[in-house]
Write a protein that holds these residues in place. Sequence first.
Motif, PDB file in Angstrom:
ATOM      1  N   TRP A  53       0.828  -1.212   0.000  1.00  0.00           N
ATOM      2  CA  TRP A  53       0.000   0.000   0.000  1.00  0.00           C
ATOM      3  C   TRP A  53       0.859   1.257   0.000  1.00  0.00           C
ATOM      4  CZ3 TRP A  53      -5.536  -0.226   1.288  1.00  0.00           C
ATOM      5  CH2 TRP A  53      -6.151   1.026   1.239  1.00  0.00           C
ATOM      6  N   GLU A  84      -1.102  -2.029   6.771  1.00  0.00           N
ATOM      7  CA  GLU A  84      -2.363  -1.326   7.047  1.00  0.00           C
ATOM      8  C   GLU A  84      -3.416  -2.373   7.396  1.00  0.00           C
ATOM      9  OE1 GLU A  84      -2.551   1.803   7.306  1.00  0.00           O
ATOM     10  OE2 GLU A  84      -0.773   2.477   6.253  1.00  0.00           O
ATOM     11  N   ASN A  85      -3.812  -2.437   8.669  1.00  0.00           N
ATOM     12  CA  ASN A  85      -4.678  -3.541   9.068  1.00  0.00           C
ATOM     13  C   ASN A  85      -6.034  -3.116   9.631  1.00  0.00           C
ATOM     14  OD1 ASN A  85      -3.893  -2.521  11.491  1.00  0.00           O
ATOM     15  ND2 ASN A  85      -2.984  -4.405  12.275  1.00  0.00           N
ATOM     16  N   LEU A  87      -9.949  -1.976   9.467  1.00  0.00           N
ATOM     17  CA  LEU A  87     -11.042  -2.403   8.608  1.00  0.00           C
ATOM     18  C   LEU A  87     -11.306  -1.428   7.464  1.00  0.00           C
ATOM     19  CD1 LEU A  87     -13.108  -4.617   8.164  1.00  0.00           C
ATOM     20  CD2 LEU A  87     -14.675  -3.369   9.661  1.00  0.00           C
ATOM     21  N   HIS A  89      -9.192   0.389   5.753  1.00  0.00           N
ATOM     22  CA  HIS A  89      -8.233   0.176   4.662  1.00  0.00           C
ATOM     23  C   HIS A  89      -8.605  -1.075   3.860  1.00  0.00           C
ATOM     24  CE1 HIS A  89      -5.389   3.090   6.470  1.00  0.00           C
ATOM     25  NE2 HIS A  89      -4.944   3.168   5.232  1.00  0.00           N
ATOM     26  N   ILE A  90      -8.968  -2.133   4.561  1.00  0.00           N
ATOM     27  CA  ILE A  90      -9.337  -3.378   3.881  1.00  0.00           C
ATOM     28  C   ILE A  90     -10.571  -3.152   3.011  1.00  0.00           C
ATOM     29  CG2 ILE A  90     -10.139  -5.754   4.248  1.00  0.00           C
ATOM     30  CD1 ILE A  90      -8.419  -5.698   6.876  1.00  0.00           C
ATOM     31  N   GLN A  91     -11.576  -2.482   3.549  1.00  0.00           N
ATOM     32  CA  GLN A  91     -12.796  -2.208   2.769  1.00  0.00           C
ATOM     33  C   GLN A  91     -12.498  -1.325   1.567  1.00  0.00           C
ATOM     34  OE1 GLN A  91     -15.120  -0.623   6.061  1.00  0.00           O
ATOM     35  NE2 GLN A  91     -16.285  -2.539   6.231  1.00  0.00           N
ATOM     36  N   ILE A  94     -10.754  -3.507  -1.158  1.00  0.00           N
ATOM     37  CA  ILE A  94     -11.694  -4.412  -1.824  1.00  0.00           C
ATOM     38  C   ILE A  94     -12.638  -3.618  -2.736  1.00  0.00           C
ATOM     39  CG2 ILE A  94     -13.551  -6.106  -1.464  1.00  0.00           C
ATOM     40  CD1 ILE A  94     -10.688  -7.119  -0.655  1.00  0.00           C
ATOM     41  N   GLU A 100      -8.033  -9.796  -2.621  1.00  0.00           N
ATOM     42  CA  GLU A 100      -7.742 -10.325  -1.278  1.00  0.00           C
ATOM     43  C   GLU A 100      -6.795  -9.380  -0.571  1.00  0.00           C
ATOM     44  OE1 GLU A 100      -8.281 -12.012   1.286  1.00  0.00           O
ATOM     45  OE2 GLU A 100      -9.721 -13.409   0.496  1.00  0.00           O
ATOM     46  N   TYR A 101      -6.514  -9.699   0.693  1.00  0.00           N
ATOM     47  CA  TYR A 101      -5.744  -8.811   1.553  1.00  0.00           C
ATOM     48  C   TYR A 101      -4.917  -9.651   2.519  1.00  0.00           C
ATOM     49  CZ  TYR A 101      -5.308  -4.143   3.679  1.00  0.00           C
ATOM     50  OH  TYR A 101      -4.850  -2.926   4.111  1.00  0.00           O
ATOM     51  N   MET A 103      -1.864  -9.430   5.634  1.00  0.00           N
ATOM     52  CA  MET A 103      -1.137  -8.556   6.556  1.00  0.00           C
ATOM     53  C   MET A 103       0.339  -8.953   6.580  1.00  0.00           C
ATOM     54  SD  MET A 103      -4.109  -7.334   7.485  1.00  0.00           S
ATOM     55  CE  MET A 103      -3.269  -5.900   7.776  1.00  0.00           C
ATOM     56  N   LYS A 114      -4.250 -17.519   0.227  1.00  0.00           N
ATOM     57  CA  LYS A 114      -4.911 -16.402  -0.466  1.00  0.00           C
ATOM     58  C   LYS A 114      -4.890 -16.586  -1.978  1.00  0.00           C
ATOM     59  CE  LYS A 114      -5.852 -14.035   3.252  1.00  0.00           C
ATOM     60  NZ  LYS A 114      -7.184 -13.665   3.685  1.00  0.00           N
TER      61      LYS A 114
END
Length: 121
Positions: A53, A84-85, A87, A89-91, A94, A100-101, A103, A114
Motif C-alpha cells: 500500500w 495497514e490492518n 477495517l 483500509h481493507i474495505q 476491496i 484479497e488482503y 497482513m 490467499k
Amino acid sequence: MKSCLVVDDSRVIRMVARKILEELSFEVIEAEDGKEALDKCKEKMPDGVLLDWNMPNMDGMEFLLAMRALPDGEEVKVVFCTTENDLSHIQEAIAAGANEYIMKPFDSEIIQSKFLQVGLL
C-alpha cells in the motif's frame, strides 16, 4: 507458467515474496513502486499482483485504480500485502478492486491460502 508482479518498496519483502512464489511455480516480476509496476503492466499484464500500500511515487491504491483501467487490467488477481490492518483500509482496497488482503509479516502458507482463494493456484 503463471506470472506474479511483486510491488513493494522494500527489497527484503520483494526477495521473500519472490522465493515463496518461485516455489509455487510463478514467474516473478518485481517493481519497487506503483509507477514502475504500471509500466511493467503496460509491457505485459501479469496473472497476479502482490501489492504493497505505502510506497513512494505511486502508492498501491493509485496503482490498483490505474491498472484496472488498462486493457485486460480487470482480469488480474490483486492481493494487497501491507501493514495497514484497520477495517477501513481493507474495505477501501476491496471496493477499489483488490481480490484479497494479506497482513505483513506473511509466510508461504498465507500466500498459498490467499492465492488459492483468488484462483491463482
